[in-house]
Structure formats: C-alpha cells, structure tokens
Write a protein that holds these residues in place. Structure first.
Motif, PDB file in Angstrom:
ATOM      1  N   LEU A   1       0.812  -1.214   0.000  1.00  0.00           N
ATOM      2  CA  LEU A   1       0.000   0.000   0.000  1.00  0.00           C
ATOM      3  C   LEU A   1       0.846   1.265   0.000  1.00  0.00           C
ATOM      4  N   GLU A   2       1.924   1.257   0.779  1.00  0.00           N
ATOM      5  CA  GLU A   2       2.693   2.487   0.952  1.00  0.00           C
ATOM      6  C   GLU A   2       3.937   2.530   0.071  1.00  0.00           C
ATOM      7  N   ASP A   3       4.796   1.537   0.180  1.00  0.00           N
ATOM      8  CA  ASP A   3       6.048   1.563  -0.577  1.00  0.00           C
ATOM      9  C   ASP A   3       5.817   1.361  -2.072  1.00  0.00           C
ATOM     10  N   LEU A   4       4.799   0.583  -2.406  1.00  0.00           N
ATOM     11  CA  LEU A   4       4.499   0.324  -3.815  1.00  0.00           C
ATOM     12  C   LEU A   4       3.258   1.078  -4.281  1.00  0.00           C
ATOM     13  N   ARG A   5       2.812   2.036  -3.487  1.00  0.00           N
ATOM     14  CA  ARG A   5       1.774   3.002  -3.860  1.00  0.00           C
ATOM     15  C   ARG A   5       0.417   2.379  -4.151  1.00  0.00           C
ATOM     16  N   GLY A   6       0.184   1.168  -3.628  1.00  0.00           N
ATOM     17  CA  GLY A   6      -1.072   0.490  -3.889  1.00  0.00           C
ATOM     18  C   GLY A   6      -2.279   1.212  -3.337  1.00  0.00           C
ATOM     19  N   GLU A   7      -2.094   2.020  -2.283  1.00  0.00           N
ATOM     20  CA  GLU A   7      -3.221   2.739  -1.697  1.00  0.00           C
ATOM     21  C   GLU A   7      -3.795   3.768  -2.663  1.00  0.00           C
ATOM     22  N   GLU A   8      -3.053   4.081  -3.736  1.00  0.00           N
ATOM     23  CA  GLU A   8      -3.543   5.009  -4.754  1.00  0.00           C
ATOM     24  C   GLU A   8      -4.431   4.311  -5.783  1.00  0.00           C
ATOM     25  N   GLY A   9      -4.568   3.005  -5.662  1.00  0.00           N
ATOM     26  CA  GLY A   9      -5.448   2.268  -6.550  1.00  0.00           C
ATOM     27  C   GLY A   9      -4.738   1.467  -7.623  1.00  0.00           C
ATOM     28  N   LEU A  10      -3.404   1.458  -7.598  1.00  0.00           N
ATOM     29  CA  LEU A  10      -2.634   0.667  -8.558  1.00  0.00           C
ATOM     30  C   LEU A  10      -1.250   0.424  -7.969  1.00  0.00           C
ATOM     31  N   LEU A  11      -0.819  -0.811  -7.953  1.00  0.00           N
ATOM     32  CA  LEU A  11       0.515  -1.109  -7.440  1.00  0.00           C
ATOM     33  C   LEU A  11       1.557  -0.689  -8.472  1.00  0.00           C
ATOM     34  N   VAL A  12       2.585   0.017  -8.008  1.00  0.00           N
ATOM     35  CA  VAL A  12       3.679   0.475  -8.871  1.00  0.00           C
ATOM     36  C   VAL A  12       4.983  -0.081  -8.297  1.00  0.00           C
ATOM     37  N   ILE A  13       5.766  -0.750  -9.139  1.00  0.00           N
ATOM     38  CA  ILE A  13       7.007  -1.375  -8.671  1.00  0.00           C
ATOM     39  C   ILE A  13       8.099  -0.313  -8.644  1.00  0.00           C
ATOM     40  N   THR A  14       8.378   0.163  -7.467  1.00  0.00           N
ATOM     41  CA  THR A  14       9.292   1.305  -7.301  1.00  0.00           C
ATOM     42  C   THR A  14      10.721   0.887  -6.979  1.00  0.00           C
ATOM     43  N   TYR A  15      11.003  -0.413  -6.961  1.00  0.00           N
ATOM     44  CA  TYR A  15      12.349  -0.861  -6.609  1.00  0.00           C
ATOM     45  C   TYR A  15      13.350  -0.397  -7.674  1.00  0.00           C
ATOM     46  N   PRO A  16      14.525   0.027  -7.261  1.00  0.00           N
ATOM     47  CA  PRO A  16      15.571   0.367  -8.231  1.00  0.00           C
ATOM     48  C   PRO A  16      15.891  -0.834  -9.122  1.00  0.00           C
ATOM     49  N   GLY A  17      15.958  -0.605 -10.408  1.00  0.00           N
ATOM     50  CA  GLY A  17      16.263  -1.684 -11.333  1.00  0.00           C
ATOM     51  C   GLY A  17      15.054  -2.431 -11.842  1.00  0.00           C
TER      52      GLY A  17
END
Length: 730
Positions: A387-403
């Motif tokens: 929810l927080e690190d991958l922004r899922g609470e915004e309604g879509l999971l985003v893979i924010t890991y470097p690389g």
C-alpha cells in the motif's frame, strides 16, 4: 568399496510420528544417513518383523526415510543399510529399538484377473513370477492385470524357496490394460541385495493402475523368482463419472506432481528438485513466490508432516523492516538477482489459503521463531508494504524498486524472470487485487471489519483501474506492463491474461474476448503464434504469442548475462525456451479455472481431458533440449516446477467447487453434463478427515461419522452448500 560408517541424524535415529495413510492407520517413521563415497545410494530398512523397505535414491550425505505400520504390538530392532548404484553395500546398523503400541492390519490383497509377461518372464498361479535372462531376454518382466482400475497401496515381494531373488528390480504400472507401461521412479532400484527371507514392502501411495509388473534387467545366475502380492482397494481418492481412464490419470497426475510420493528425491526431501536425468515431480518449494501454490496443494491433504512444515515456513518467512517479503530464507532477491514485487501478495494469499483449510485457532497469534512477530502482524506489514512503498493505496501497485522500472535496462520482477516486467505491471496487479480480497477475509476473521471493508473497497478500485489501464481494446487482451517512460509492452502474454480471468480481475466482456483469442476463434495479426499454435504443446498454452526477439532491439528479455539471447542469431528462438514459445504446466490450472468461469464446466472438461490424454502417454516427463543451444528448458513440467501439482487441483477447486473458510466448508459443484457424481477422499478440513461426494441425486446434506473418526459428506450437486464447522465436530 569401503563405507565410512553410519550416522544417525540428530534425533532422527528413531522417530515415531503420527502418519495417516489411506485407511487412517497409524505408524512410525524412521530415518538414517550414511556417507557412501560420493555415490547416489538408497537405504533398506529392516523393521525386525520379517519385512524390509527400500527408500528413494539420495545423494551423498542426505537422509533416507521410511514409514512402517506394524501388524502386532511389541519391541522391534529396526536396522538399516545403504546400497550404492554401483552395487556396493554397507553393513547393517541399528537405527532404533522401537516399541509398537498402535498397530494396524495391512491393506487387503487385490486379486488379479490375468497375467502379463515377456522377454523371459513368466507367471504361475497369478502370484509367482519367474525370470530368466539371456541375449534374447535382456529385460525379463512379469506381472498381473486387474479387471479394472485399482488403488495400489503397496506391493509385497516375497522370496520363493529354492530360487534366487532378482538382483535388480524395476516396478512398472499401466492404466490401459497393458498397452503402455510407466516406470515408478522411486522403485527403479538398480542393484538389490537378497532380502534373506524377508518380505520386501514397496509402498505405492495409492497409485491408480490396471496392472503392475516387475522388470528385471539383471538376474543372478540367469534365473530368479519372487511372489508378488498386490495390496490396496477399488476406491480411488478422486472418483467421478468421467470413466476409468479419466479417474486413473487424474489420480496419478496428483501422485506424480502433487504429493510426488513415488518420485526420486535425491535430497531425501520432496520439497527440493532432483538433478537431471532423475528429475520428476516435486511437492513444493519453501520460497515466497511459490507459497500460494504450495498452500493450494498441501493445505487440504493428509500429508501431516508436510502441512505442518508449510505452516512453519509461512510463520517464519523473512521480511525486511519495510515489510518486503524475502524470496527465500537465504536472500531477499529471486535467485540472488532481483526483488520480486509479487512476493508480498502471494505470501498473503498463501496465509489465507492455509488457514482456510486448517482453521487452526491459534494460527494468527503464532510467533515467528526468529523475531517473535505474530503471523497476523506479518500479514499486515506485508500488505502495508504494497500500500505504501508500492503506492497500492492510490489504486494501482507500482514497482518502485531500483532496477525494476520496466525498461530494456531493467530487471525481471516476477516468476517469469525472462521478461523485464516492471513499474506498472499487469501481472503484479492481478495478484495485488487478489491479495486485497484475501486480506479482507483475514481482517474479518480477526475481528477488524473496518479494515476488511477498506481492503474490499480498494480491491474494487484496483480492478477498475488495472482493467482499464492495461487493456488493449484493439487486440482484446491485457498487455504485460507499462515502463517508467510510459511505453506499453505487449507480447501476447497468456500468463497475464489467463490469471486475469481466473482471479476475477477481468470483466465478463474482457474475459470473453480473451478466451476467443486463446481458443483460436479470433486471430490477432502480427502475433508469432496464432490459432491452434497457442496450444502447440497440447497440455498448456504457450506463454507468449509474440517472439521475445521480434522487431528491432532493444529487447525486453532478461538474457541472464548473455546466456539466453533473443533476436537474429540468438540462442533462444521462439519455441526454444519455457518463457519464449515453450510452456510451463502450472498455467493450465488457471486456464482450466478461466474456462470454467467464462465458458462453463463442459468447456473446461474438454481441455482437462486433453491434458490427461497427454499424461497417459508419458506422465508428461518431457524435458527436451533446444536444438539451438543444447540446453533443456523448453517445457516446464518436471524438476524445478513443483507448481505443476496445481493442475490436478482443478478437480477439487473447480469441478467440485471446494471453497473452505475457518467458519464453514463451502461446496459449489460445477459438474459437467453427463456427470452425476464426483467424490474426493483424504480431504482434511479443520482437523477432520473427510470424503466429500457431490451427487445430483442428493436432496440434502448428509454427514456420516465413521468408526475411525472420519466423515462421509454428501452434498447436492445442483446448488451451493455451506457446511458449518461445528456440524463436523465429533
């Protein structure tokens, strides 16, 4: 060859465990380890009661295990020895002085209808097998055929007075009245020493067979004999109106790729693959990304030791402080390479599935053996990371890991590690959406209705946003991912589109269009594979319908340091790798579920029959090497693919519609036309062993309590039934 001496492995010198077999009987399990000069070897356990049992083949320094049920109470000196593939043997070593208090009768003897023999083998009175060898008879064999399919629990090989015992043994079985014979890997034994009058017991773990035979590649003095006694029954664990051949193949598909009980486990452990050419079925991997698949396969079974192990693996799964779930106990990265964003959703799904079946009252309060953190807190931290690190609470999971940005320089971020999925990934969001729904149940089970409602609301948002963002309306399918630069990547990923239907992310209209593409009713121009090409391998769809090396560079393919290159002159042509035109078997579980949801049970059954027909040929023991690079890895079925065991689970979760929760076992049968009945035995729900029968003729639920404590539950096949947990109590 000199032996370096036996070693008992810690407390495993003699261990009595509760073992529930097909009949619900109890027994003991023993273990031993011996270093045998670097050779593969197996162990023979002499139980001190006139019987002995060989183990699976193991590598140097690995433990061998054998279970045994004693027929009479008393004290028994249990000993073991090791036999190498070259025929060298150790001496006997006492493993345990075991006192048997709980005893049981062996399974009933099965009476054959006729015999089968050849190449110097013959049979007398449907029991005594005699073999002779010579240039004309290099592989003498003899065995028996039954009047129909039988459940084989064990074979007993008894020495014949005055005759030599075969010095090499191989057990084979058939499902088709002797036309096609399959070797049972566990009992392709190689050199076997004279049992010195003891009965050799070979546990067969419920093998479904119409016949069994013994093959003898080598014979002492050119002649040998034994008496063959087959024990078991006529009832199979899985039985339905699909016919004898269907039932046999279904049960054996589970036995090979689900429980893997008759496979070779070189590490003495069904949770790890064996090396080629001995690779076969594997029960599970203790790895986060495989955890939901392990829970699908293990949580409902009577494999108590394995189920408890899965519970410990889930309890003690490692996590970073930010809640990221490690790939394995050894490293947070997949194959020490890159972080996979789906670890967290699959971990949550595994916890949900495991507890749904076991309903263990203290499960969520159990503490990690290393950190003291409860399972519930770990589940919440895993979701918070999404929810927080991958922004899922915004309604879509985003893979924010470097690389993991989805570009040509990025790295893979999910199971399909040949593809550079990243940033906004349809695959990751399918699992994120499913994990939100699972987390809603978990919160509700733990009395937090408000958190459950939030998860459900967010799941609906994710479904809508992902369903719109990743959908290609022109092609009528979901793309794979959108990279950080906004580029959309579509290679005709069946492993995205099929789970999108199975997990409920796709809308009914989207599901309809996807299915018309998969079945070849609709052709997408520009694809490498079209129409019937999608199921070229018969037992599973190709993973991608567009070659990873199509078009001009850069390619969005992970070549693993130049070992697996695509494009002109590359080492991986289309059809030359499991992830580029090959096939991975597990996808067929989702495929069957998708067909069931979208087109109904008859359509799903047609594909299931096609899979089982392929299994009947060679048990799907297929591992071809690429002509381009000489490497295996075109088909993902055996070896490092324990998820193959998901496919027979379609019978339970799809056709029978078993849907457990801690409060009730929900049964929603979806029987095909022409079926009036489907049954499954050995089902363990909330600590109770059950045989569940879906019957079109039943008008109400019937629960029969048997003397052994198990339940026989019959439910109507034409409606949904909820069996409350309290109704199943003693």
């Amino acid at each position: 060859m000199a032996c370096s001496g036996f070693m008992k492995t810690g407390v495993w010198g003699a261990v009595a465990l509760l073992l529930v077999a097909a009949g619900g009987t109890c027994g003991a399990e023993f273990a031993v380890r011996h270093d045998h000069g670097g050779e593969y070897h197996y162990y023979i356990f002499d139980f001190g009661d006139g019987t002995e049992t060989p183990t699976t083949l193991v590598e140097e320094s690995y433990t061998g295990y054998a279970a045994h049920e004693f027929a009479a109470p008393g004290s028994y000196a249990v000993r073991a020895r090791s036999i190498s593939m070259s025929g060298s043997r150790s001496g006997w070593k006492t493993v345990s002085n075991h006192t048997a208090r709980s005893v049981s009768a062996p399974p009933p003897v099965l009476h054959p209808a006729s015999s089968v023999s050849g190449n110097g083998g013959r049979i007398e009175t449907l029991r005594t097998l005699r073999f002779r060898s010579g240039e004309a008879y290099p592989f003498a064999h003899a065995g028996v055929l039954f009047p129909g399919t039988r459940r084989i629990d064990e074979l007993r090989l008894l020495p014949v007075e005055g005759a030599s015992f075969p010095s090499e043994l191989r057990v084979q079985y058939c499902m088709d009245r002797g036309r096609t014979w399959h070797t049972v890997p566990r009992y392709d034994l190689g050199p076997y020493p004279d049992p010195e009058g003891r009965t050799v017991i070979l546990p067969m773990h419920g093998l479904a067979a119409q016949g069994v035979r013994i093959l003898c590649p080598r014979l002492p003095g050119g002649r040998a004999a034994l008496e063959l006694e087959v024990r078991g029954g006529s009832r199979l664990p899985f039985e339905c109106d699909g016919g004898e051949a269907f039932n046999a193949a279904l049960n054996n598909l589970w036995l090979v790729y689900g429980s893997s009980a008759n496979e070779i486990h070189l590490k003495g452990d069904p949770w790890w693959e064996s090396r080629r050419p001995l690779a076969g079925g594997v029960l599970a991997f203790p790895v986060a990304e495989w955890s939901e698949w392990a829970a699908l396969q293990v949580s409902w079974t009577g494999l108590h030791k394995e189920r408890e192990r899965l519970g410990r693996v889930l309890r003690d799964t490692k996590m970073d402080p930010d809640g990221f779930v490690w790939a394995s106990e050894a490293d947070p990265r997949h194959l020490f390479h890159t972080r996979h964003a789906v670890n967290n959703p699959t971990y949550i799904l595994a916890l949900h599935r495991y507890h749904s079946w076991t309903a263990e009252p203290d499960f969520w309060g159990r503490e990690d053996a290393n950190t003291g953190e409860t399972i519930l807190h770990k589940a919440r931290r895993a979701m918070r990371h999404c929810l927080e690190d991958l922004r899922g609470e915004e309604g879509l999971l985003v893979i924010t890991y470097p690389g993991n940005d989805g570009t040509a320089e990025g790295h893979a971020s999910n199971y399909w590690d040949g593809w550079r999925f990243g940033w906004k990934s349809a695959y990751a969001n399918i699992f994120f959406h499913a994990s939100l729904r699972a987390m809603a149940d978990i919160e509700r089970w733990n009395g937090n209705d408000e958190a459950a409602a939030r998860c459900e609301a967010l799941a609906a948002t994710v479904r809508k946003r992902a369903g719109e963002l990743f959908w290609d309306d022109e092609k009528g399918r979901f793309i794979g991912w959108i990279d950080k630069d906004g580029r959309r990547h579509d290679y005709g990923f069946t492993f995205v589109n099929i789970p999108a239907i199975a997990y409920g992310l796709a809308t009914p209209e989207q599901s309809k269009r996807i299915m018309s593409w998969l079945t070849g009713e609709r052709i997408i121009e520009g694809d490498t594979a079209k129409g019937a090409d999608l199921y070229h391998w018969r037992f599973a769809a190709v993973p991608n319908t567009v070659d990873a090396g199509a078009g001009d560079p850069p390619y969005y393919w992970e070549d693993w340091g130049g070992q697996l290159t695509v494009g002109p002159g590359g080492s991986v042509p289309y059809g030359g790798n499991v992830q580029n035109g090959g096939a991975i078997f597990y996808l067929s579980y989702y495929d069957l579920m998708a067909r069931l949801h979208q087109r109904g049970p008859d359509a799903a059954l047609r594909f299931f029959k096609q899979i089982l027909a392929e299994f009947e040929k060679d048990e799907l023991r297929r591992d071809p090497a690429s002509l381009k690079n000489g490497m295996a890895g075109i088909l993902g079925v055996i070896g490092p693919f324990p998820e193959s065991g998901n496919v027979p689970m379609f019978y339970l979760y799809g056709l029978m519609g078993l849907d457990p929760s801690p409060e009730a076992l929900r049964v929603r049968p979806r029987l095909p036309s022409g079926w009036d009945r489907a049954a499954a035995g050995g089902i363990h729900y909330a600590g109770r062993r059950c045989r569940i029968i879906c019957d079109r003729g039943a008008e109400e639920v019937e629960i029969l309590r048997r003397d052994d404590g198990s339940l026989r539950i019959t439910v109507p096949a034409d409606r949904v039934t909820n069996i409350r947990r309290e109704k199943m109590l003693p």
